[in-house]
Structure formats: C-alpha cells, structure tokens
Design an enzyme around this catalytic site. Sequence first.
Site, short mmCIF file in Angstrom:
data_model
loop_
_atom_site.label_atom_id
_atom_site.label_comp_id
_atom_site.label_asym_id
_atom_site.label_seq_id
_atom_site.Cartn_x
_atom_site.Cartn_y
_atom_site.Cartn_z
CE LYS A 49 29.56 -34.39 31.04
NZ LYS A 49 30.11 -35.54 31.59
N GLY A 50 23.97 -36.32 27.17
CA GLY A 50 22.98 -36.32 25.98
C GLY A 50 22.13 -37.48 26.15
CB CYS A 51 22.22 -40.93 27.39
SG CYS A 51 23.25 -41.35 26.14
CD GLN A 52 14.31 -40.67 27.70
OE1 GLN A 52 14.36 -41.15 26.54
NE2 GLN A 52 13.04 -40.53 28.11
CB SER A 53 18.87 -43.99 30.59
OG SER A 53 17.59 -43.98 30.12
#
Length: 138
Positions: A49-53
């Site tokens: 969680k929190g990744c752009q991809s």
Amino acid sequence: MDLEAKKAELLEELGFFHDWTERYEYVIGLGKSLPAMPKEQQTADKLIKGCQSQVWLDASYEDGVMHYQADSDSLITKGMIALFVRVLDGESPDSILQADMSFIDETGLKEHLAPTRANALNLMATQMKQRALEHASA
C-alpha cells in the site's frame, strides 16, 4: 553469497553504467527477468500500500531462509522490487532485519525518481523486512 556480497555485486554492476537512463534500462531488465507472480496470487493482502503502481509481494519461509516473490503492473517498479528480491531472497529473517537498506541510495536511481516512486522504494524495503519479522528469532 551473503547479503553484503550480494549488495556489493549489485552496486558494482550498476556502477558499469555512467548514465542514469542506462541504469534504469538495467533495472527494467531485472524486473523483466523476475518471474511473474500468478494472477491468482496477486491479491489485496499482498499489495504494498502507498505505491503509485500496484506492487504485490509474497514471502515464504523455508529451511531457515526467506523467499520472496514479487510483481508489479509497472516495469520500472517491478525492476525496483527485483533489486530487493535479488539481495534479500535466500537470507535468514535475522539477516534481513539487520540489513542496511540504504544501499538502494547508492544505486543513484532514487535521485532520478519522482517522489512517489522514491517513496515506493522505502515501502518495499519496509514490507520485505516486515515479512521477515514474522519468522525472526525472538
């Protein structure tokens, strides 16, 4: 090969490339060589969680060492997680927890990433350590 030797080898390989775009191409190549995670294993509980991809991370513990499987819907992101898999896969949970993950800063890639992608590197490292923590000695 121990964890420190794997980090040194990776940094040496990246050191062959003097241009940051060549380094990115190399990292993308690492991502392409990372085995694809089967779609049925790409579940919400494995998402970082929190990744752009979208980045999925799975870990297993066998014979005293951790094994990681990862995938992403972005080639550069898959390459970035491949850097960590290459260094941490096959290591003991305790070694992973003690590992200095700042080696990623030495790759020279982070300074050319958008802030959201640079943050993803920290999230990846944290999640890999978190998976190891579940199997670390007391």
